[in-house]
Write a protein that holds these residues in place. Structure first.
Motif, PDB file in Angstrom:
ATOM      1  N   VAL A 120       0.849  -1.206   0.000  1.00 51.73           N
ATOM      2  CA  VAL A 120       0.000   0.000   0.000  1.00 51.73           C
ATOM      3  C   VAL A 120       0.879   1.248   0.000  1.00 51.73           C
ATOM      4  O   VAL A 120       0.620   2.194  -0.754  1.00 51.73           O
ATOM      5  CB  VAL A 120      -0.966  -0.004   1.211  1.00 51.73           C
ATOM      6  CG1 VAL A 120      -1.658   1.340   1.371  1.00 51.73           C
ATOM      7  CG2 VAL A 120      -1.992  -1.119   1.064  1.00 51.73           C
ATOM      8  N   VAL A 168      -8.393   6.427  -3.994  1.00 53.07           N
ATOM      9  CA  VAL A 168      -8.726   5.082  -3.533  1.00 53.07           C
ATOM     10  C   VAL A 168      -8.884   4.138  -4.730  1.00 53.07           C
ATOM     11  O   VAL A 168      -8.409   2.995  -4.700  1.00 53.07           O
ATOM     12  CB  VAL A 168     -10.005   5.101  -2.656  1.00 53.07           C
ATOM     13  CG1 VAL A 168     -10.523   3.696  -2.394  1.00 53.07           C
ATOM     14  CG2 VAL A 168      -9.713   5.811  -1.332  1.00 53.07           C
ATOM     15  N   ALA A 169      -9.516   4.618  -5.792  1.00 52.31           N
ATOM     16  CA  ALA A 169      -9.669   3.788  -6.996  1.00 52.31           C
ATOM     17  C   ALA A 169      -8.305   3.432  -7.593  1.00 52.31           C
ATOM     18  O   ALA A 169      -8.077   2.285  -7.989  1.00 52.31           O
ATOM     19  CB  ALA A 169     -10.537   4.508  -8.032  1.00 52.31           C
ATOM     20  N   ARG A 172      -6.726   0.785  -5.364  1.00 51.68           N
ATOM     21  CA  ARG A 172      -7.327  -0.529  -5.613  1.00 51.68           C
ATOM     22  C   ARG A 172      -6.781  -1.139  -6.898  1.00 51.68           C
ATOM     23  O   ARG A 172      -6.451  -2.324  -6.936  1.00 51.68           O
ATOM     24  CB  ARG A 172      -8.847  -0.409  -5.695  1.00 51.68           C
ATOM     25  CG  ARG A 172      -9.501  -0.237  -4.367  1.00 51.68           C
ATOM     26  CD  ARG A 172     -11.009  -0.224  -4.503  1.00 51.68           C
ATOM     27  NE  ARG A 172     -11.619  -0.127  -3.189  1.00 51.68           N
ATOM     28  CZ  ARG A 172     -12.687   0.586  -2.933  1.00 51.68           C
ATOM     29  NH1 ARG A 172     -13.307   1.257  -3.882  1.00 51.68           N
ATOM     30  NH2 ARG A 172     -13.166   0.627  -1.709  1.00 51.68           N
ATOM     31  N   LYS A 173      -6.703  -0.339  -7.931  1.00 50.48           N
ATOM     32  CA  LYS A 173      -6.193  -0.830  -9.212  1.00 50.48           C
ATOM     33  C   LYS A 173      -4.728  -1.255  -9.077  1.00 50.48           C
ATOM     34  O   LYS A 173      -4.332  -2.310  -9.561  1.00 50.48           O
ATOM     35  CB  LYS A 173      -6.343   0.255 -10.281  1.00 50.48           C
ATOM     36  CG  LYS A 173      -5.931  -0.192 -11.654  1.00 50.48           C
ATOM     37  CD  LYS A 173      -6.184   0.892 -12.679  1.00 50.48           C
ATOM     38  CE  LYS A 173      -5.737   0.402 -14.044  1.00 50.48           C
ATOM     39  NZ  LYS A 173      -5.903   1.444 -15.055  1.00 50.48           N
ATOM     40  N   TYR A 177      -7.077  -5.034  -7.075  1.00 47.99           N
ATOM     41  CA  TYR A 177      -8.476  -5.255  -6.740  1.00 47.99           C
ATOM     42  C   TYR A 177      -9.335  -4.863  -7.919  1.00 47.99           C
ATOM     43  O   TYR A 177      -9.040  -3.890  -8.603  1.00 47.99           O
ATOM     44  CB  TYR A 177      -8.881  -4.408  -5.511  1.00 47.99           C
ATOM     45  CG  TYR A 177      -8.264  -4.872  -4.228  1.00 47.99           C
ATOM     46  CD1 TYR A 177      -8.787  -5.948  -3.537  1.00 47.99           C
ATOM     47  CD2 TYR A 177      -7.151  -4.238  -3.703  1.00 47.99           C
ATOM     48  CE1 TYR A 177      -8.219  -6.381  -2.358  1.00 47.99           C
ATOM     49  CE2 TYR A 177      -6.572  -4.671  -2.536  1.00 47.99           C
ATOM     50  CZ  TYR A 177      -7.111  -5.731  -1.857  1.00 47.99           C
ATOM     51  OH  TYR A 177      -6.545  -6.149  -0.696  1.00 47.99           O
ATOM     52  N   LYS A 178     -10.383  -5.631  -8.142  1.00 44.36           N
ATOM     53  CA  LYS A 178     -11.311  -5.283  -9.212  1.00 44.36           C
ATOM     54  C   LYS A 178     -12.124  -4.080  -8.782  1.00 44.36           C
ATOM     55  O   LYS A 178     -12.676  -4.059  -7.679  1.00 44.36           O
ATOM     56  CB  LYS A 178     -12.241  -6.443  -9.533  1.00 44.36           C
ATOM     57  CG  LYS A 178     -11.555  -7.550 -10.282  1.00 44.36           C
ATOM     58  CD  LYS A 178     -12.577  -8.325 -11.057  1.00 44.36           C
ATOM     59  CE  LYS A 178     -11.818  -9.334 -11.907  1.00 44.36           C
ATOM     60  NZ  LYS A 178     -12.243  -9.302 -13.239  1.00 44.36           N
ATOM     61  N   VAL A 179     -12.168  -3.071  -9.651  1.00 43.00           N
ATOM     62  CA  VAL A 179     -12.964  -1.876  -9.379  1.00 43.00           C
ATOM     63  C   VAL A 179     -14.290  -2.046 -10.087  1.00 43.00           C
ATOM     64  O   VAL A 179     -14.351  -2.314 -11.282  1.00 43.00           O
ATOM     65  CB  VAL A 179     -12.217  -0.615  -9.885  1.00 43.00           C
ATOM     66  CG1 VAL A 179     -13.042   0.624  -9.599  1.00 43.00           C
ATOM     67  CG2 VAL A 179     -10.845  -0.502  -9.244  1.00 43.00           C
TER      68      VAL A 179
END
Length: 181
Positions: A120, A168-169, A172-173, A177-179
């Motif tokens: 992260v 945040v998007a 995630r990408k 992580y799948k958005v």
């Protein structure tokens, strides 16, 4: 904070004990925040010193905060770091700080948590814009509200929401992580 008002009133009149209490309350948190942004312990220490010098200077001429001291101090810290970064033409990377506590979990779980935390941090440093990085730090690492974050950054709340959502998007990408579309 309701209990902050009497402390601020005493500090504005340059009461030594009130000034010491304010320094004791906020210096450590401001140092950690500055360190996260500038990645240099010496610079972070100087910035915190400059923040309190600026605060005293403002109070001595009858200005400075009369409420929400915490947001004022973080805003001043943020602006000093940005000004210094612009002046020195250096990027202000995020310092990797160990937030994981040893709470009796197994070594494997701690290792997995540490690896996720490191991923992260790398994504924050690598994949986010400067504004997104600052919003994520202020909102999720420092615990500021949307309003406080907006005040610190000199932006409208809706702008902070947009910056946060995009940041945040992106995180995630970057983390795979799948958005949801």
């Amino acid at each position: 904070m309701k209990t902050e008002i009497p402390l601020l009133e005493a500090a504005r009149s340059m009461n030594r004990e009130a000034l010491i209490e304010i320094f004791d309350l906020y210096s450590s948190a401001l140092y950690k925040y500055a360190l996260r942004l500038c990645s240099d312990p010496l610079r972070a220490d100087h910035i915190v010193g400059d923040v309190f010098a600026k605060l005293l200077e403002q109070w001595s001429i009858g200005n400075g905060p009369s409420s929400n001291l915490r947001a004022y101090l973080y805003e001043t810290t943020y602006h000093l770091i940005v000004d210094e970064a612009r002046y020195s033409y250096r990027e202000s990377p995020l310092e990797v700080v160990d937030f994981l506590r040893n709470d009796g979990q197994s070594t494997l779980v701690n290792l997995e948590n540490r690896m996720l935390f490191d991923a992260v941090i790398v994504a924050i440093k690598k994949d986010l814009s400067e504004d997104q990085r600052h919003v994520i730090i202020l909102r999720f690492l420092e615990g500021f509200s949307l309003r406080e974050t907006a005040d610190i950054m000199g932006k409208e709340v809706y702008n902070v929401k947009v910056i946060q959502n995009r940041g945040v998007a992106k995180l995630r990408k970057a983390l795979g992580y799948k958005v949801a579309s």
